[in-house]
Design an enzyme around this catalytic site. Structure first.
Site, PDB file in Angstrom:
ATOM      1  N   HIS A   1      92.546  14.210  -6.577  1.00  0.00           N
ATOM      2  CA  HIS A   1      93.068  15.520  -6.950  1.00  0.00           C
ATOM      3  C   HIS A   1      92.563  16.636  -6.040  1.00  0.00           C
ATOM      4  CE1 HIS A   1      94.216  14.204 -11.328  1.00  0.00           C
ATOM      5  NE2 HIS A   1      94.766  13.457 -10.395  1.00  0.00           N
TER       6      HIS A   1
ATOM      7  N   ASP B   1      90.846  11.225  -9.655  1.00  0.00           N
ATOM      8  CA  ASP B   1      90.654  12.606 -10.099  1.00  0.00           C
ATOM      9  C   ASP B   1      90.051  13.392  -8.935  1.00  0.00           C
ATOM     10  OD1 ASP B   1      90.056  14.955 -11.732  1.00  0.00           O
ATOM     11  OD2 ASP B   1      90.331  13.657 -13.456  1.00  0.00           O
TER      12      ASP B   1
END
Ligand code: NAG
Ligand code: NAG
Ligand code: NAG
Length: 394
Positions: free
Chosen positions: A220, A197
């Site tokens: 991310h 993430d």
């Protein structure tokens, strides 16, 4: 092996508890001096021993300064060791001047949690969390394969994180690297972050945040938000992110807000960002939505004074996407020295590399790709009046 893991876990809890008990006395520090010897020992006695942290260097006198984590702390992998609703594995709260240094490894053994039918509790813990503390230093250690977020600071001030390594696979769900919330004066640098993430996630209540010399990927990207979920107010200001390299991440540097929120994100500088095979290197998304559809709303977290300087490298979907709110357009965005080439294995995008919606500001130099969608404020009376309408409630 399992028993040993559990003992390491118990021992850590003992240390944490020890610190907490002494917390009322004022300044205290944890001590892990001999953890290394313990964790690498395979002596059978390790499996049935009781450890007293006082025998391993813990003093808790507020003066002794021997704060070290070496060796490896591993989390138990049986659901019965956890109980339900455990929000964090290792937690330090309400401390002053706490330092964790060393070459040690904290291993959440998260793979047993990562699929939906794992049989583990549905609440996944953060591996290491600091709450309500002032003067926190984390240096040198590695945190890997967390059940969920790796390292979290909530309601902390004067935080320094450096030379750490975070690693978990790119497809491990919700495994943020470093997560900041309601924290001020935070410096993060010189670290390698790989996770499933956001490498760094900056949430509401954060100001004076400085992140530099970070390597991110997989992951991310470096994110502010998401902010304003469920019509909440969010405030983030004075964030500098510079000298970052990102490889094969979903985004490079992004700001994401939900429709319906209030508050603001302002004074953000992203500079010297080197991307390689990043889907969308520069992204503002004021329509952030985790479900397939979100309700349209007429308010938003205001986004202003956002500066991008020297963003270079390759992208695989869209170089620049500034999708701002209809009701509260983004203002005072500047783009300076943007050189982003489409990678050969790109997905096709409907734009020619850049997309803007209700985004106002200035492109200061020629860019690759050309970014001609950013509007100048003079061109739009709505944007010109923004200063009045965007009363900053933060
Ligand atoms: C912004 O944050 C930096 C630390 O990153 C700090 O040195 C500076 O004083 C802050 N600026 C303002 C205006 O608060
Ligand atoms: C929200 O607004 C957009 C743009 O006006 C429109 O295309 C979309 O259908 C709306 N969505 C909902 C759920 O009302
Ligand atoms: C992409 O560029 C072509 C050629 O300049 C132009 O005709 C087209 O409208 C552009 N498409 C978008 C979505 O901006």
């Amino acid at each position: 092996m399992k028993i040993k893991a559990f003992i390491m876990f118990m021992m850590f809890l003992m240390i944490v508890r020890f610190e907490r008990c002494n917390g009322r006395e004022g300044i205290i520090r944890p001590y892990w001096r001999k953890l290394k010897a313990l964790s690498s020992s395979s002596s059978p006695s390790a499996s049935d021993a009781t450890f007293n942290v006082l025998n391993y260097g813990a003093k808790g006198d507020g003066k002794a300064d021997d704060t070290k984590l070496d060796g490896k702390i591993i989390a138990p992998t049986s659901s019965s060791a956890w109980g339900s609703g455990t929000l964090q594995w290792l937690e330090f709260t309400k401390l002053k001047q706490i330092t964790i240094t060393g070459k040690g490894v904290i291993d959440g053994q998260g793979s047993v949690w990562w699929n939906d039918n794992s049989g583990m509790p549905s609440t996944k813990p953060t591996a290491l969390r600091f709450y309500g503390s002032d003067g926190v230093t984390v240096k040198g250690i590695s945190i890997q394969n967390s059940q969920q977020c790796h390292l979290k600071f909530d309601s902390c001030t004067n935080v320094q994180v450096s030379d750490i390594t975070i690693s978990s696979p790119g497809d491990s769900p919700n495994t943020d690297g470093i997560h900041l919330q309601n924290s001020n004066n935070v410096l993060i640098y010189g670290s390698n972050l790989a996770c499933g993430d956001d490498c760094v996630s900056i949430q509401t209540g954060c100001s004076n945040i400085y992140v530099h010399d970070i390597n991110c990927g997989p992951g991310h990207g470096i994110s502010i938000g998401s902010l304003g979920k469920d019509n909440t107010k969010a405030c983030v200001s004075n964030v500098t992110v510079r000298d970052i390299t990102l490889q094969n991440t979903l985004t490079g540097v992004r700001i994401k807000t939900w429709q319906g929120g209030s508050g603001s994100v302002r004074d953000v500088m992203f500079s010297n960002i080197q991307v390689s095979g990043v889907e969308t290197p520069i992204l503002i998304d004021q329509y952030y939505c985790e479900q397939s559809k979100c309700k349209n709303a007429s308010s938003a977290v205001a986004v202003s004074d956002i500066h991008y300087t020297n963003v270079k490298g390759t992208y695989t979907y869209e170089a620049v996407r500034l999708a701002c709110s209809d009701s509260t357009p983004c203002r005072d965005i500047t783009l300076d020295t943007i050189q982003l080439q489409q990678a050969s294995d790109s997905k096709s995008s409907s734009s020619n590399g850049s997309f803007c919606w209700e985004a106002y500001g200035e492109v200061k130099t020629q860019t690759t790709p050309p970014i001609d969608c950013l509007q100048s404020r003079a061109s739009n009376s709505k944007a010109a009046s923004l200063d009045d309408s965007n009363k900053d409630s933060c």
